[in-house]
Design a protein around this motif. Structure first.
Motif, PDB file in Angstrom:
ATOM      1  N   ARG A  97      -7.656  -1.413   0.711  1.00  0.00           N
ATOM      2  CA  ARG A  97      -6.836  -2.283   1.554  1.00  0.00           C
ATOM      3  C   ARG A  97      -7.588  -3.528   2.000  1.00  0.00           C
ATOM      4  O   ARG A  97      -6.996  -4.608   2.152  1.00  0.00           O
ATOM      5  N   THR A  98      -8.889  -3.395   2.211  1.00  0.00           N
ATOM      6  CA  THR A  98      -9.680  -4.544   2.632  1.00  0.00           C
ATOM      7  C   THR A  98      -9.689  -5.624   1.560  1.00  0.00           C
ATOM      8  O   THR A  98      -9.512  -6.816   1.848  1.00  0.00           O
ATOM      9  N   ARG A  99      -9.867  -5.228   0.306  1.00  0.00           N
ATOM     10  CA  ARG A  99      -9.836  -6.193  -0.800  1.00  0.00           C
ATOM     11  C   ARG A  99      -8.443  -6.818  -0.929  1.00  0.00           C
ATOM     12  O   ARG A  99      -8.306  -7.997  -1.246  1.00  0.00           O
TER      13      ARG A  99
ATOM     14  N   GLU B 224      -3.831   7.167  -3.276  1.00  0.00           N
ATOM     15  CA  GLU B 224      -3.315   5.958  -2.636  1.00  0.00           C
ATOM     16  C   GLU B 224      -3.473   4.792  -3.597  1.00  0.00           C
ATOM     17  O   GLU B 224      -4.274   4.838  -4.530  1.00  0.00           O
ATOM     18  N   VAL B 225      -2.681   3.757  -3.358  1.00  0.00           N
ATOM     19  CA  VAL B 225      -2.740   2.571  -4.204  1.00  0.00           C
ATOM     20  C   VAL B 225      -2.491   1.346  -3.332  1.00  0.00           C
ATOM     21  O   VAL B 225      -1.707   1.382  -2.386  1.00  0.00           O
ATOM     22  N   HIS B 226      -3.197   0.259  -3.662  1.00  0.00           N
ATOM     23  CA  HIS B 226      -3.073  -0.991  -2.921  1.00  0.00           C
ATOM     24  C   HIS B 226      -3.047  -2.122  -3.940  1.00  0.00           C
ATOM     25  O   HIS B 226      -3.858  -2.143  -4.873  1.00  0.00           O
ATOM     26  N   GLY B 227      -2.133  -3.045  -3.767  1.00  0.00           N
ATOM     27  CA  GLY B 227      -2.042  -4.109  -4.751  1.00  0.00           C
ATOM     28  C   GLY B 227      -1.164  -5.252  -4.303  1.00  0.00           C
ATOM     29  O   GLY B 227      -0.657  -5.282  -3.183  1.00  0.00           O
TER      30      GLY B 227
ATOM     31  N   SER C 242       0.866  -1.177   0.000  1.00  0.00           N
ATOM     32  CA  SER C 242       0.000   0.000   0.000  1.00  0.00           C
ATOM     33  C   SER C 242       0.899   1.223   0.000  1.00  0.00           C
ATOM     34  O   SER C 242       1.997   1.205   0.573  1.00  0.00           O
ATOM     35  N   ALA C 243       0.436   2.293  -0.654  1.00  0.00           N
ATOM     36  CA  ALA C 243       1.192   3.538  -0.685  1.00  0.00           C
ATOM     37  C   ALA C 243       0.222   4.711  -0.676  1.00  0.00           C
ATOM     38  O   ALA C 243      -0.892   4.613  -1.203  1.00  0.00           O
ATOM     39  N   TRP C 244       0.661   5.812  -0.074  1.00  0.00           N
ATOM     40  CA  TRP C 244      -0.181   6.993   0.082  1.00  0.00           C
ATOM     41  C   TRP C 244       0.618   8.232  -0.317  1.00  0.00           C
ATOM     42  O   TRP C 244       1.804   8.354  -0.003  1.00  0.00           O
ATOM     43  N   TYR C 245      -0.044   9.163  -0.982  1.00  0.00           N
ATOM     44  CA  TYR C 245       0.594  10.394  -1.448  1.00  0.00           C
ATOM     45  C   TYR C 245      -0.119  11.589  -0.837  1.00  0.00           C
ATOM     46  O   TYR C 245      -1.354  11.657  -0.826  1.00  0.00           O
ATOM     47  N   MET C 246       0.666  12.549  -0.322  1.00  0.00           N
ATOM     48  CA  MET C 246       0.109  13.794   0.220  1.00  0.00           C
ATOM     49  C   MET C 246       0.823  14.963  -0.428  1.00  0.00           C
ATOM     50  O   MET C 246       2.059  15.024  -0.433  1.00  0.00           O
ATOM     51  N   ASN C 247       0.055  15.900  -0.983  1.00  0.00           N
ATOM     52  CA  ASN C 247       0.629  17.105  -1.563  1.00  0.00           C
ATOM     53  C   ASN C 247       1.004  18.084  -0.450  1.00  0.00           C
ATOM     54  O   ASN C 247       0.753  17.837   0.726  1.00  0.00           O
ATOM     55  N   THR C 248       1.578  19.194  -0.836  1.00  0.00           N
ATOM     56  CA  THR C 248       2.167  20.123   0.136  1.00  0.00           C
ATOM     57  C   THR C 248       1.218  20.508   1.261  1.00  0.00           C
ATOM     58  O   THR C 248       1.583  20.478   2.435  1.00  0.00           O
TER      59      THR C 248
END
Length: 256
Positions: free
Chosen positions: A186-188, A141-144, A127-133
């Motif tokens: 994330r649940t999937r 976000e992405v999950h795989g 899983s990964a998450w992106y936050m701008n300034t």
């Protein structure tokens, strides 16, 4: 003819984090083989719970992070604070100032778990998450998951131009990494992993109960243990009451 029962045993093969809490950049933990024991130890504040929360972020989505290391009350730990690398705050009663390792700029965080079975097959979920300034929560976000080992740092180019339209674009990731599956959430993603493990619904529920016990700061009463930890709150309380009442009515009819 006698057929031997074969158990497809899976073990954690590797844990990776990227910009997760106090761990700046890439961090990798390689557990000992299944015949040995891995012990994570250290003084307070060295990141033991941070690593456990990284595992929990993938295996227990939607649950509170470790309360035991945060004192009483609700845990201040969350996906946004881990992405920012929050390590403290000051408040004068009117204004609150937060101290972040990665505040005031665009940043991303990722967690990956690699598992290996007795045949040597490896799979990685991430899983990964992106936050701008100026984001106060992840804007992307992405999950795989993917067969084999996968470096979480492989996602870094997909947070920058020309790939950030949008960030973590699923089509771009699938093209770059054949065989990668992007999950809806994330649940999937967790459901896929548990299916790989061959876990029953009861075993899945038990893992949640064990996690909630581990992450709680204390167990004040038996009632709290069952209502707050073991039993899930129904989505529709009135529906649960009606179902319970219907069950009792069936029992009474049978008795009469």
């Amino acid at each position: 003819m006698t057929t031997a029962l074969r158990i497809d045993r899976w073990c954690l093969y590797g844990l990776q984090t990227y910009n997760w809490g106090g761990f700046n950049g890439h961090f990798q933990l390689d557990p000992a083989p299944p015949t040995e024991v891995t012990v994570i130890s250290g003084d307070s504040g060295t990141g033991k719970s941070t690593l456990m929360d990284a595992v929990s972020a993938l295996l227990h989505p939607g649950r509170d992070f470790n309360r035991a290391s945060s004192g009483s009350g609700s845990s201040p730990r969350s996906i946004p604070t881990y992405v920012r690398g929050r390590y403290g705050k000051d408040s004068d009663g009117r204004n609150t100032v937060y101290y972040d390792l990665r505040g005031g700029r665009a940043t991303w965080s990722g967690v990956a778990l690699t598992w290996c079975n007795i045949d040597g097959r490896t799979v990685t979920m991430f899983s990964a998450w992106y936050m701008n300034t100026h984001d106060d929560k992840p804007s992307a976000e992405v999950h795989g998951h993917i067969d084999g080992q996968f470096a979480i740092t492989n996602l870094d180019p997909y947070t920058k131009s020309p790939h950030n339209a949008p960030v973590f674009k699923p089509a771009a990731l699938r093209e770059a990494f054949p065989g990668m599956t992007i999950a809806k959430n994330r649940t999937r993603n967790r459901q896929w992993l548990f299916e790989q493990f061959g876990m029953s619904d009861r075993e899945k529920s038990l893992t949640d109960v064990l996690y909630r016990l581990q992450s709680s700061s204390e167990i004040p009463t038996v009632n709290w243990l069952f209502s707050g930890i073991i039993l899930d709150e129904p989505e529709d309380l009135f529906a649960a009451v009606r179902e319970s009442r219907s069950g009792w009515e069936k029992v009474r009819e049978t008795y009469q």
